[in-house]
Scaffold this motif. Structure first.
Motif: not given
Lengths: 99, 92
Positions: B1-28
């Motif tokens: 799994m790579n970062k963009s797949q992780l972002i997609e999985a997080l967006a799906k799981e948390e019902n977040l817009p992809l952009k927000k999920a990306e910000e979360v993963v990048n911040t962490v």
């Protein structure tokens, strides 16, 4: 002063603009996704940061160095981390003025 | 799994817009990166801890040519797997 989960939650709260409750939930979910991936045997590549890899270790004879007792180390599956070249260079770059 | 797949999985799981999920993963990972650059430890219960280890320089050899080379001192992050992750991955 280590970076902890609490501090990550705070950073999400301040930088991403989610509520405190949501920030906590997304951090917990993200960590769980990372653990699930590795648990399934799949590697996780975070470009610019590093790669978490699952390695199969076969059984081997070992020795307790303190008692010199022989023992059998069973086959294991472990996680190893390899730092990305980019991060490695940043860590070794001459320090800028410290805050 | 790579970062963009992780972002997609997080967006799906948390019902977040992809952009927000990306910000979360990048911040962490951004905060983790900053901590390591400062030489600070990271301690995430259940996942593991990171610390920056210092390795002295040494005289090494190129195993192919036998040539003696200077290996410069370096700092490298070392990851120690947390108890929960360790147990979940090791299914033997």
């Amino acid at each position: 002063m280590a970076l902890t989960k609490e501090k990550l939650i705070n950073s999400i709260y301040h930088q991403v603009g989610l509520s405190k409750t949501q920030s906590r939930a997304v951090v917990e979910t993200l960590l769980e996704l990372i653990k699930k991936t590795l648990e399934s045997g799949e590697d996780l590549l975070i470009s610019g940061f590093g790669k978490f890899m699952v390695k199969e270790k076969s059984a081997r004879r070992g020795r307790n160095p303190q008692t010199t007792e022989d023992l059998e180390l069973r086959a294991r599956r472990v996680v190893v981390f390899k730092t990305s070249g980019v991060l490695r260079e940043k860590i070794n770059a001459p320090a800028k003025d410290s805050q | 799994m790579n970062k963009s797949q992780l972002i997609e999985a997080l967006a799906k799981e948390e019902n977040l817009p992809l952009k927000k999920a990306e910000e979360v993963v990048n911040t962490v990972f951004g905060e983790m990166e900053k901590a390591l650059i400062r030489g600070e430890r990271i301690e995430i219960r259940g996942l593991g801890s990171f610390k920056v280890k210092y390795y002295e320089g040494y005289k090494g050899r190129n195993p192919k040519t036998g040539e003696i080379i200077d290996v410069a001192p370096k700092k490298l992050p070392f990851f120690k797997v947390g108890k929960e992750l360790k147990e979940r991955v090791d299914l033997y």
